[in-house]
Motif scaffolding. Structure first.
Motif, short mmCIF file in Angstrom:
data_model
loop_
_atom_site.label_atom_id
_atom_site.label_comp_id
_atom_site.label_asym_id
_atom_site.label_seq_id
_atom_site.Cartn_x
_atom_site.Cartn_y
_atom_site.Cartn_z
N HIS A 1 37.18 44.36 96.02
CA HIS A 1 37.87 45.04 95.02
C HIS A 1 36.88 45.50 94.38
N PRO A 2 36.15 46.80 94.25
CA PRO A 2 35.05 47.20 93.21
C PRO A 2 35.45 46.93 91.76
N LEU A 3 34.22 46.30 91.18
CA LEU A 3 34.31 46.01 89.73
C LEU A 3 34.34 47.34 88.87
N SER A 4 34.57 47.18 88.11
CA SER A 4 34.56 48.39 86.94
C SER A 4 33.29 48.76 86.39
N ASN A 5 32.51 47.52 86.07
CA ASN A 5 30.92 47.90 85.64
C ASN A 5 30.09 47.93 87.09
N ALA A 6 29.57 49.13 87.10
CA ALA A 6 28.83 49.37 88.04
C ALA A 6 27.61 48.41 88.46
N ALA A 7 26.88 47.78 87.52
CA ALA A 7 25.98 46.99 87.79
C ALA A 7 26.13 45.81 88.14
N PHE A 8 27.62 45.20 87.79
CA PHE A 8 27.84 43.98 88.33
C PHE A 8 28.59 44.08 89.66
N ASP A 9 29.14 45.25 89.96
CA ASP A 9 29.49 45.62 91.22
C ASP A 9 28.55 45.58 92.28
N ARG A 10 27.33 46.01 92.14
CA ARG A 10 26.23 46.18 92.83
C ARG A 10 25.80 44.63 92.98
N LEU A 11 25.59 43.91 91.99
CA LEU A 11 25.23 42.64 92.16
C LEU A 11 26.18 41.73 92.91
N PHE A 12 27.31 41.90 92.82
CA PHE A 12 28.10 41.00 93.62
C PHE A 12 28.24 41.44 95.01
N MET A 13 28.07 42.81 95.17
CA MET A 13 27.79 43.42 96.70
C MET A 13 26.73 42.55 97.18
N ASP A 14 25.56 42.47 96.79
CA ASP A 14 24.46 41.79 97.12
C ASP A 14 24.88 40.24 97.53
N ILE A 15 25.51 39.75 96.53
CA ILE A 15 25.97 38.17 96.97
C ILE A 15 26.88 38.15 98.16
N ARG A 16 27.66 38.95 97.98
CA ARG A 16 28.96 38.91 98.93
C ARG A 16 28.36 39.45 100.42
N THR A 17 27.34 40.17 100.58
CA THR A 17 26.84 40.67 101.83
C THR A 17 25.49 39.71 102.33
N ARG A 18 25.45 38.53 101.63
CA ARG A 18 24.06 37.76 101.93
C ARG A 18 24.09 37.12 103.34
N PHE A 19 25.25 36.67 103.72
CA PHE A 19 25.55 36.11 105.10
C PHE A 19 26.03 36.95 105.98
N HIS A 20 25.69 38.21 105.94
CA HIS A 20 26.40 38.97 106.92
C HIS A 20 28.08 39.62 106.96
N ALA A 21 28.53 39.31 105.80
CA ALA A 21 29.87 39.75 105.77
C ALA A 21 29.88 41.18 105.27
N ASN A 22 30.86 42.10 105.97
CA ASN A 22 31.07 43.36 105.82
C ASN A 22 32.18 43.54 104.66
N ASN A 23 31.70 43.89 103.45
CA ASN A 23 32.59 44.14 102.14
C ASN A 23 33.15 45.36 102.44
N ILE A 24 34.47 45.29 102.18
CA ILE A 24 35.39 46.87 102.44
C ILE A 24 36.44 46.80 101.57
N ALA A 25 36.36 47.89 100.88
CA ALA A 25 37.52 48.07 99.65
C ALA A 25 38.94 48.18 100.40
N MET A 26 39.90 47.38 99.82
CA MET A 26 41.35 47.51 100.28
C MET A 26 41.63 49.01 100.77
N ASP A 27 41.21 50.03 100.03
CA ASP A 27 41.79 51.26 100.48
C ASP A 27 41.21 51.76 101.66
N ASP A 28 39.92 51.24 102.10
CA ASP A 28 39.49 51.52 103.62
C ASP A 28 39.76 50.61 104.67
#
Length: 318
Positions: free
Chosen positions: A154-181
């Motif tokens: 679920h993308p965060l409203s703050n773009a900077a935190f959204d990018r940081l959490f994307m880094d965190i949640r993909t560190r171990f090869h997970a694909n992060n996909i928005a619910m709409d997609d």
């Protein structure tokens, strides 16, 4: 997700780099040092700021009406202590190695989902905001090479935190996909012959466009049914991820099969089973669930008022 795949403003890029500049050095500290920070955060949140303390107390009172106030206060303080731990453990992920996460997150019963993936079956994992759900993103380290690990993002409203959490949640090869997609991407992988294992944190509060209420902690609770409906569409094997915390900084994930044939289950029975299993899991150590979440903000009365004459059709499966 790289910057080249999404347009960021100069300010958003600068904000992201500023966050990295703060969190990366912190993440290099050993967890025992980060837990000292966590203890301070817990004290601040519980006794100084009183972060959502009324919400926490109301939720605990409704969930455990038979429990003495003293025991509920113990859970409350344990929750704030864990909230601090969740924050510093998530910060730790900025630089955490695969060796570290493998040592700290133990998998039990993952053989069944992995066997399904080897047979070309898709797998659905249903879990809640219980224990450190960020560390669950390490599951792809343990799955067959010909499959993909996915988590709904679920993308965060703050773009900077959204990018940081994307880094965190993909560190171990997970694909992060928005619910709409998510459905489109899962179908693409299925057509390509690539089996997927997808995690859904399914205890979130839905909006008013929902299709089901169920009993959860003695309350008439609106719930998300998307994970079940997607599982039926893809004919995925479904598992509940039971999580425990044997000691600070260590977690055990136990994969409990819900069904291997979702299309044969009564409509939304999988969702009902999930919430029963989640409630049982939470009751084992209640302090590790997200009690600050306004989980019951949508009521059946609100739903009926919003949909009017259409409400019975929305819930016609019940």
């Amino acid at each position: 997700m790289r910057f080249g795949r999404k347009k960021y403003t100069l300010g958003q890029r600068a904000g992201y780099r500023a966050l990295r500049a703060v969190f990366y050095p912190l993440s290099l500290l050993p967890l025992r040092a980060l837990y000292v920070i966590s203890d301070g955060l817990a004290l601040l949140a519980c006794d100084v700021i009183r972060y959502r303390r009324r919400v926490v107390r109301d939720n605990l009172r409704n969930a455990f009406p038979e429990m003495p106030d003293k025991e509920r206060r113990r859970i409350e303080r344990g929750f704030y202590r864990f909230l601090g731990d969740y924050i510093v453990e998530t910060v730790k992920m900025v630089s955490m190695s695969e060796k570290q996460i493998r040592r700290r997150v133990r998998m039990e019963g993952l053989e069944q989902p992995c066997d399904a993936l080897r047979r070309g079956r898709d797998v659905t994992l249903m879990l809640g905001h219980y224990c450190n759900w960020e560390w669950v993103s390490s599951i792809p380290l343990h799955i067959p090479e010909n499959s993909v690990g996915v988590q709904v993002y679920h993308p965060l409203s703050n773009a900077a935190f959204d990018r940081l959490f994307m880094d965190i949640r993909t560190r171990f090869h997970a694909n992060n996909i928005a619910m709409d997609d998510i459905l489109r991407r899962l179908v693409e992988w299925k057509r390509a012959g690539t089996p997927s294992i997808t995690g859904y944190i399914a205890d979130q509060a839905p909006h008013l466009d929902l299709h089901m209420f169920t009993d959860f902690f003695h309350r008439d609770t609106p719930v998300l049914t998307g994970p079940e409906r997607i599982s039926r569409f893809l004919d995925s094997e479904v598992y509940f991820v039971h999580i425990s915390r044997p000691k600070r900084g260590y977690y055990t994930l136990r994969f409990v099969r819900v069904t291997g044939a979702p299309k044969k289950e009564p409509m939304f029975d999988i969702t009902r089973k999930y919430f029963r299993m989640l409630e049982d899991n939470i009751r084992e150590a209640p302090q590790y669930w997200l009690w600050s979440h306004r989980r019951w903000k949508v009521t059946r009365e609100m739903f009926n008022d919003y949909w009017g004459d259409k409400a019975p059709a929305m819930l016609s499966h019940l």
